[in-house]
Write an enzyme that holds these catalytic residues in place. Structure first.
Site, PDB file in Angstrom:
ATOM      1  N   GLU A   1       0.817  -1.037   0.059  1.00  0.00           N
ATOM      2  CA  GLU A   1       0.033   0.022   0.043  1.00  0.00           C
ATOM      3  C   GLU A   1       0.747   1.298  -0.129  1.00  0.00           C
ATOM      4  OE1 GLU A   1      -3.209  -0.300  -0.996  1.00  0.00           O
ATOM      5  OE2 GLU A   1      -4.211   0.154   0.757  1.00  0.00           O
TER       6      GLU A   1
ATOM      7  N   THR B   1      -6.987   8.106  -3.177  1.00  0.00           N
ATOM      8  CA  THR B   1      -6.566   8.324  -1.588  1.00  0.00           C
ATOM      9  C   THR B   1      -5.617   9.429  -1.670  1.00  0.00           C
ATOM     10  OG1 THR B   1      -6.869   5.741  -1.654  1.00  0.00           O
ATOM     11  CG2 THR B   1      -5.499   6.917   0.116  1.00  0.00           C
TER      12      THR B   1
HETATM   13  N1  LIG Z   1      -3.130  -4.000  -7.635  1.00  0.00           N
HETATM   14  C1  LIG Z   1      -3.888  -3.005  -7.577  1.00  0.00           C
HETATM   15  N2  LIG Z   1      -4.971  -2.797  -7.748  1.00  0.00           N
HETATM   16  C2  LIG Z   1      -5.581  -1.477  -7.762  1.00  0.00           C
HETATM   17  N3  LIG Z   1      -4.929  -0.315  -7.462  1.00  0.00           N
HETATM   18  C3  LIG Z   1      -3.363  -0.291  -7.678  1.00  0.00           C
HETATM   19  C4  LIG Z   1      -2.940  -1.942  -7.715  1.00  0.00           C
HETATM   20  N4  LIG Z   1      -1.526  -1.518  -7.642  1.00  0.00           N
HETATM   21  C5  LIG Z   1      -1.333  -0.250  -7.744  1.00  0.00           C
HETATM   22  N5  LIG Z   1      -2.557   0.390  -7.751  1.00  0.00           N
HETATM   23  C6  LIG Z   1      -2.772   1.866  -7.875  1.00  0.00           C
HETATM   24  O1  LIG Z   1      -3.448   2.219  -6.940  1.00  0.00           O
HETATM   25  C7  LIG Z   1      -4.513   3.415  -7.231  1.00  0.00           C
HETATM   26  C8  LIG Z   1      -5.842   2.999  -6.316  1.00  0.00           C
HETATM   27  O2  LIG Z   1      -5.387   3.064  -5.137  1.00  0.00           O
HETATM   28  P1  LIG Z   1      -6.287   4.055  -4.332  1.00  0.00           P
HETATM   29  O3  LIG Z   1      -6.016   3.981  -2.724  1.00  0.00           O
HETATM   30  O4  LIG Z   1      -6.460   5.326  -4.857  1.00  0.00           O
HETATM   31  O5  LIG Z   1      -7.863   3.476  -4.238  1.00  0.00           O
HETATM   32  P2  LIG Z   1      -8.320   2.349  -3.701  1.00  0.00           P
HETATM   33  O6  LIG Z   1      -7.468   1.434  -3.085  1.00  0.00           O
HETATM   34  O7  LIG Z   1      -9.429   1.668  -4.353  1.00  0.00           O
HETATM   35  O8  LIG Z   1      -9.284   3.109  -2.585  1.00  0.00           O
HETATM   36  P3  LIG Z   1      -9.194   2.892  -1.040  1.00  0.00           P
HETATM   37  O9  LIG Z   1      -7.730   2.914  -0.616  1.00  0.00           O
HETATM   38  O10 LIG Z   1      -9.639   4.408  -0.511  1.00  0.00           O
HETATM   39  O11 LIG Z   1     -10.123   2.113  -0.701  1.00  0.00           O
HETATM   40  C9  LIG Z   1      -4.775   3.157  -8.667  1.00  0.00           C
HETATM   41  O12 LIG Z   1      -5.026   4.421  -9.222  1.00  0.00           O
HETATM   42  C10 LIG Z   1      -3.503   2.039  -9.210  1.00  0.00           C
HETATM   43  O13 LIG Z   1      -2.899   3.059 -10.097  1.00  0.00           O
HETATM   44  N1  LIG Z   2      -7.479   5.597   6.108  1.00  0.00           N
HETATM   45  C1  LIG Z   2      -7.268   5.668   4.822  1.00  0.00           C
HETATM   46  C2  LIG Z   2      -7.800   4.365   4.110  1.00  0.00           C
HETATM   47  C3  LIG Z   2      -8.097   4.496   2.393  1.00  0.00           C
HETATM   48  O1  LIG Z   2      -8.762   3.475   2.150  1.00  0.00           O
HETATM   49  C4  LIG Z   2      -7.834   6.947   4.230  1.00  0.00           C
HETATM   50  O2  LIG Z   2      -9.089   7.451   4.840  1.00  0.00           O
HETATM   51  O3  LIG Z   2      -6.996   7.702   3.753  1.00  0.00           O
END
Ligand SMILES: Nc1ncnc2c1ncn2[C@@H]1O[C@H](COP(=O)(O)OP(=O)(O)OP(=O)(O)O)[C@@H](O)[C@H]1O
Ligand SMILES: N[C@@H](CCO)C(=O)O
Length: 293
Positions: A120, A168
């Protein structure tokens, strides 16, 4: 080929910013791995076109490097990226569990959470574990620097995902740098109430514990139709509503008999605001599982 399914998750739950998280029943990422001399990644499914296949930029690839477990990694995305449902975390969680099993490392659940959190960090810049913890361990989770705990809970949830994108990184950028002692006291009270609600399988306490006055309002402003969706969910019987993770998904707690009505009301409110959306009716789910060895 070894295959793991890891669920979507909803972090924060309002009062637990960067601490609370829950596993959902669905959607989920499915990650298949096989030993290789060097790590390669293939991504398919929801939002695959926005997800890097460079191992150094994909959460699953970073996990493989952290574990020194090179592999051919195939990711079938069920959790849309930038959704607020832990998309990047679901891949990291699935890869951690799969590669640990493939290389027979025997890591504990908590050790796997720490490895996945490094994945992450490669994406969002900070190693927050509040999505990867429930995606690996299941249940309602509380993460701190000194440990992770998971509580099994039976609380109906609705995650409503609009067709908009909030990253995020952007959502973390609107979080205030400081707050008042009044707001700290309110948040602590909500967090304690929510935790008690999870322990007692009590949707009323869980919903009341979602109430938070610092992070949530700042992020609500990034989600078109947020206030109308909250009002519609509450009118349909939701016991609490908040931003899911960093958004744009919105999470509601409710009683079983109201779950379908709450889901429909949230989708309709988004549509009335000009935003297409879909709702996932769920409960607090289990964590990552090996589905094929
Ligand atoms: N395996 C993966 N799956 C999804 N996103 C990925 C992955 N590896 C890298 N990324 C990157 O992470 C970004 C998504 O992460 P982000 O934290 O913004 O969204 P999320 O994880 O769906 O949301 P949240 O963390 O709020 O639940 C994407 O734009 C992508 O570029
Ligand atoms: N705690 C994190 C979670 C992202 O999924 C935020 O709110 O930025």
């Amino acid at each position: 080929m070894l295959t793991v399914r890891a669920p979507a998750t909803s972090a924060n739950l309002g009062s637990g910013f960067d601490v609370f998280g829950v596993a959902l029943d669905r959607p989920a990422d499915v990650v298949s791995v096989e030993r290789a001399d060097e790590t390669t990644i293939e991504v398919s499914g929801a939002g695959a076109q926005y997800i890097p296949e460079d191992p150094a930029k994909n959460t699953a690839g970073v996990v493989a490097a952290e574990l020194d477990a090179p592999a051919r990694i195939r990711i079938d995305k069920g959790v849309r990226p930038s959704s607020g449902l832990g998309s990047s975390a679901a891949s990291a969680a699935a890869a951690a569990v799969a590669l640990d099993a493939l290389y027979e490392r025997g890591l504990t659940g908590e050790e796997l959470v720490r490895v996945a959190a490094e994945g992450e960090a490669a994406v969002s810049g900070e190693a927050h574990a509040d999505n990867v913890a429930p995606s690996i361990l299941g249940g309602f989770t509380v993460v701190r620097d000194d440990g992770v705990l998971s509580i099994d809970a039976e609380v109906p949830l609705v995650a409503c995902l609009p067709e908009i994108v909030v990253s995020t990184r952007d959502a973390r950028g609107v979080v205030p740098d400081s707050t008042s002692m009044d707001d700290v006291v309110h948040t602590v009270g909500s967090a304690a109430t929510l935790t008690a609600g999870m322990q007692r399988d009590d949707p009323t306490l869980v919903g009341r514990g979602m109430d938070e006055h610092v992070v949530t309002p700042a992020r609500a402003a990034l989600i078109d139709g947020y206030d109308d969706v909250v009002a519609a969910a509450e009118a349909a019987g939701a016991t609490g509503v908040t931003v899911s993770g960093a958004g744009p998904a919105i999470l509601a707690a409710c009683y079983p008999a109201r779950q379908r009505a709450v889901a429909s009301a949230m989708v309709e409110a988004f549509e009335n605001a000009g935003v297409d959306a879909r709702a996932y009716r769920s409960s607090v789910g289990s964590g990552a599982v090996i589905v094929e060895k």
